[in-house]
Design a protein around this motif. Structure first.
Motif, short mmCIF file in Angstrom:
data_model
loop_
_atom_site.label_atom_id
_atom_site.label_comp_id
_atom_site.label_asym_id
_atom_site.label_seq_id
_atom_site.Cartn_x
_atom_site.Cartn_y
_atom_site.Cartn_z
N THR A 11 -43.73 -10.02 40.37
CA THR A 11 -42.83 -8.88 40.41
C THR A 11 -41.72 -9.16 41.41
N GLY A 12 -40.56 -8.55 41.16
CA GLY A 12 -39.40 -8.90 41.97
C GLY A 12 -39.00 -10.34 41.75
N GLY A 13 -39.24 -10.83 40.53
CA GLY A 13 -39.09 -12.26 40.24
C GLY A 13 -37.69 -12.71 39.89
N ALA A 14 -36.74 -11.78 39.87
CA ALA A 14 -35.39 -12.14 39.43
C ALA A 14 -34.55 -12.77 40.53
N SER A 15 -34.99 -12.69 41.77
CA SER A 15 -34.17 -13.21 42.86
C SER A 15 -35.03 -13.50 44.08
N GLY A 16 -34.42 -14.16 45.07
CA GLY A 16 -35.04 -14.36 46.37
C GLY A 16 -36.40 -15.04 46.33
N LYS A 31 -47.81 -20.70 33.47
CA LYS A 31 -47.00 -19.86 32.59
C LYS A 31 -46.62 -18.63 33.40
N VAL A 32 -45.34 -18.28 33.40
CA VAL A 32 -44.86 -17.26 34.33
C VAL A 32 -44.18 -16.11 33.62
N VAL A 33 -44.52 -14.90 34.06
CA VAL A 33 -43.81 -13.69 33.66
C VAL A 33 -42.98 -13.23 34.85
N ILE A 34 -41.67 -13.26 34.68
CA ILE A 34 -40.75 -12.72 35.68
C ILE A 34 -40.63 -11.23 35.42
N ALA A 35 -41.10 -10.42 36.36
CA ALA A 35 -41.07 -8.97 36.20
C ALA A 35 -40.11 -8.38 37.21
N ASP A 36 -39.18 -7.56 36.74
CA ASP A 36 -38.17 -7.03 37.66
C ASP A 36 -37.56 -5.77 37.08
N ASN A 88 -47.65 -9.52 43.80
CA ASN A 88 -47.02 -8.22 44.05
C ASN A 88 -45.93 -8.41 45.10
N ASN A 89 -44.75 -8.77 44.63
CA ASN A 89 -43.67 -9.17 45.53
C ASN A 89 -42.54 -8.16 45.63
N ALA A 90 -42.36 -7.32 44.63
CA ALA A 90 -41.23 -6.39 44.62
C ALA A 90 -41.28 -5.47 45.84
#
Length: 247
Positions: A11-16, A31-36, A88-90
């Protein structure tokens, strides 16, 4: 745990830090799901990373909404068959003196930083228990979960909560081979934390780090990889802070 073939949600995978973590996991064969929440940024990240033979997809999520997080996990399972790793990064932050902080601003920080960890862990664990072969959850905490910062009351509160949520989850699910850890970065170079954005305050932040510089997103991502791969680590908050909290 070997990352090759494992399915990771960031999560929060679109940047930083999130984007750096997605890159690090893909490099290891996951295999990665970018969730944002940021659709434009998420789609750009997906296209940026979709090089060669990697498997990566963007999924919209609002981590403050349990329904949205539940759907994120369901979409991941539909696409890849399972969830092995939940990052859980967002997160968000609001700066200002506490007596001027509105409830709406305070609650926004709580709902993203704290509720988002709860929702992410809850629904990832449900899938991991169903699979029966364990998994890994990593929560992005902060040095401000361990030390105070004037003007960061809500952020301090949420990151302190994340540290104890991490310990509690680790104890609850250790017998199911589900490991739960947190990474606590110091100040990390980003669009909002840069010399250009902060001016003279940037130099003051650098001075707080004994190593004499701020962190890089890739250094935090490296810690994420370590916590996934090392199967004897659970219930810990790993400081990656250039010595900030050693003072």
């Amino acid at each position: 745990m070997e990352l090759a073939g494992k399915v990771a949600i960031v999560t929060g995978g679109a940047s930083g830090i999130g984007l750096a973590t997605a890159k690090a996991f893909l490099k290891k064969g996951a295999k990665v799901v970018i969730a944002d929440f940021n659709d434009e940024g998420g789609k750009q990240a997906e296209q940026q990373l979709k090089q060669g033979d990697v498997e990566v997809v963007f999924v919209h999520v609002d981590v403050a909404s349990e329904t949205s997080v539940e759907q994120l996990v369901a979409t991941t399972v539909e696409h890849y068959g399972r969830v092995d790793i939940m990052i859980n990064n967002a997160g968000v932050g609001v700066l200002g003196v506490t007596h001027e902080l509105t409830y709406e601003d305070y609650h926004k920080v709580i709902s993203v930083n704290q509720d988002g960890v709860f929702f992410g862990a809850k629904h990832a664990i449900k899938n991991m228990l169903k699979n029966g072969d364990g998994g890994v959850i990593i929560n992005t905490s902060s040095i401000l979960g361990s030390v105070g910062e004037g003007g960061a009351f809500a952020y301090n509160a949420t990151k302190g909560a994340v540290n104890l949520m991490t310990k509690s989850l680790a104890l609850q699910y250790a017998e199911h081979k589900i490991r739960v850890n947190a990474v606590a970065p110091g100040y990390v170079e980003s669009g909002m934390v840069s010399k250009e954005a902060l001016g003279d305050f940037y130099d003051a932040l650098v001075d707080r780090h004994p190593v004499g510089r701020l962190g890089q997103p890739e250094e935090i991502a490296h810690a994420m990889v370590f916590l996934v791969e090392n199967e004897f680590v659970t219930g810990t908050t790993l400081m990656v802070d250039g010595g900030y909290t050693a003072q």
